[in-house]
Write an enzyme that holds these catalytic residues in place. Structure first.
Site, short mmCIF file in Angstrom:
data_model
loop_
_atom_site.label_atom_id
_atom_site.label_comp_id
_atom_site.label_asym_id
_atom_site.label_seq_id
_atom_site.Cartn_x
_atom_site.Cartn_y
_atom_site.Cartn_z
N ASN A 1 -10.39 -3.13 -6.72
CA ASN A 1 -9.50 -2.22 -7.46
C ASN A 1 -9.99 -1.91 -8.89
O ASN A 1 -9.50 -0.95 -9.50
CB ASN A 1 -8.07 -2.78 -7.52
CG ASN A 1 -7.31 -2.63 -6.22
OD1 ASN A 1 -6.40 -3.41 -5.93
ND2 ASN A 1 -7.66 -1.64 -5.40
N ASP B 1 0.83 -1.21 0.00
CA ASP B 1 0.00 0.00 0.00
C ASP B 1 0.87 1.26 0.00
O ASP B 1 1.96 1.26 0.55
CB ASP B 1 -0.90 -0.02 1.25
CG ASP B 1 -2.02 0.99 1.14
OD1 ASP B 1 -2.29 1.50 0.03
OD2 ASP B 1 -2.63 1.29 2.18
C1 FPP Z 1 -1.87 -0.05 -3.42
O1 FPP Z 1 -1.38 1.28 -3.41
C2 FPP Z 1 -1.31 -0.81 -4.55
C3 FPP Z 1 -2.05 -1.40 -5.55
C4 FPP Z 1 -3.52 -1.35 -5.57
C5 FPP Z 1 -1.41 -2.09 -6.68
C6 FPP Z 1 -0.20 -2.92 -6.37
C7 FPP Z 1 0.40 -3.38 -7.66
C8 FPP Z 1 1.72 -3.47 -7.94
C9 FPP Z 1 2.77 -3.22 -6.94
C10 FPP Z 1 2.20 -3.81 -9.31
C11 FPP Z 1 1.76 -5.08 -9.97
C12 FPP Z 1 1.93 -6.32 -9.19
C13 FPP Z 1 2.92 -7.23 -9.32
C14 FPP Z 1 2.83 -8.46 -8.48
C15 FPP Z 1 4.06 -7.11 -10.23
P1 FPP Z 1 -2.39 2.48 -3.64
O2 FPP Z 1 -2.40 2.80 -5.09
O3 FPP Z 1 -3.71 2.15 -3.05
O4 FPP Z 1 -1.69 3.63 -2.84
P2 FPP Z 1 -2.39 4.89 -2.16
O5 FPP Z 1 -3.22 4.35 -1.02
O6 FPP Z 1 -1.24 5.70 -1.71
O7 FPP Z 1 -3.22 5.56 -3.22
#
Ligand code: FPP
Length: 237
Positions: free
Chosen positions: A66, A18
């Site tokens: 998501n 996150d």
């Molecule tokens: C949460 O941060 C993250 C995600 C919803 C996506 C995670 C995906 C990856 C790291 C890349 C693809 C995966 C792999 C396994 C290669 P957020 O966007 O909710 O952060 P925020 O809360 O700061 O907005």
């Protein structure tokens, strides 16, 4: 500080990646840049878990919720996921067994095909289990298990009173695996967000004030040390 040789041996860890969006905003970059950096950290932390002798690690890459994000952001995360499926991992060399958790029928057919191939190719690897949760929701997983068991009852192959916790566990995506010892959530949030609801019954929750793209091997050491300090009683005294 050096840590004892065995301090992470045999652990099962769940990780909610996150803070990618906030990290990008802080740098004045588009949110997708945060996911890109987050994916690099995912790869490095996977390698580190392997080196530490961790038994299994589960990364929350994309939740059933998501899809509500802007079309471009969903597309960028899926592209990254595809990239890492194709080239960034030498699963065989690292001896990881890879398992994908979640409902994959909604994903691109070419990704589904790669996921099936990777799972089959790595199924007999003897090292760490790497679970990647994509289009995953804890409630969805429980519903999926209930549907499978209901079908067996309908077919007369199972009696309702034969449905036990152990049988339910066998119908989760993580069947045969140990439940997570702890679930790590960086970025300061204190929620499970539909992650491993069934498996998390007795997991310790470790939250950390670092955004996932900034997360380092040293942060994982700190999380493991925090877990090792907790005293787990599993409902006893
Ligand atoms: C949460 O941060 C993250 C995600 C919803 C996506 C995670 C995906 C990856 C790291 C890349 C693809 C995966 C792999 C396994 C290669 P957020 O966007 O909710 O952060 P925020 O809360 O700061 O907005």
């Amino acid at each position: 500080m050096p840590h004892p040789e065995n301090f992470a041996k045999g652990l099962s860890i769940g990780i909610i990646m996150d803070g990618n969006g906030r990290w990008a905003k802080k740098q004045g970059l588009p949110r997708t840049a945060g996911h890109k950096k987050g994916a690099e950290v995912f790869q490095d932390i996977t390698r580190y878990c392997n080196e530490l002798g961790v038994e299994s690690v589960t990364f929350y890459a994309f939740s059933t919720e998501n899809w509500k994000r802007p079309y471009e952001e969903v597309g960028a995360i899926m592209r990254l996921f595809g990239e890492y499926l194709i080239k960034a991992f030498d699963y065989q060399k690292e001896n990881n067994r890879v398992v994908f958790l979640g409902e994959r029928s909604a994903l691109e057919p070419k990704h589904q095909k790669l996921m099936d191939e990777i799972e089959t190719k790595t199924a007999h690897n003897t090292g760490m289990t790497l679970n990647i949760a994509v289009n995953y929701g804890g409630r969805q997983e429980i519903v999926h298990a209930a549907q499978q068991l209901a079908r067996q009852v309908q077919e007369g192959a199972l009696a309702p009173e034969d449905i036990t916790e152990a049988l339910m566990s066998q119908h989760m995506y993580t069947h045969g695996q140990k439940d997570p010892d702890f679930i790590l959530r960086p970025s300061g949030e204190k929620r499970l967000s539909n992650f491993m609801l069934w498996q998390a019954a007795y997991s310790e929750l470790v939250e950390m004030d670092v955004l996932w793209p900034d997360f380092t091997r040293n942060d994982l050491d700190l999380a493991i040390e925090e877990f090792n300090r907790r005293s787990r009683r599993f409902g006893g005294i």
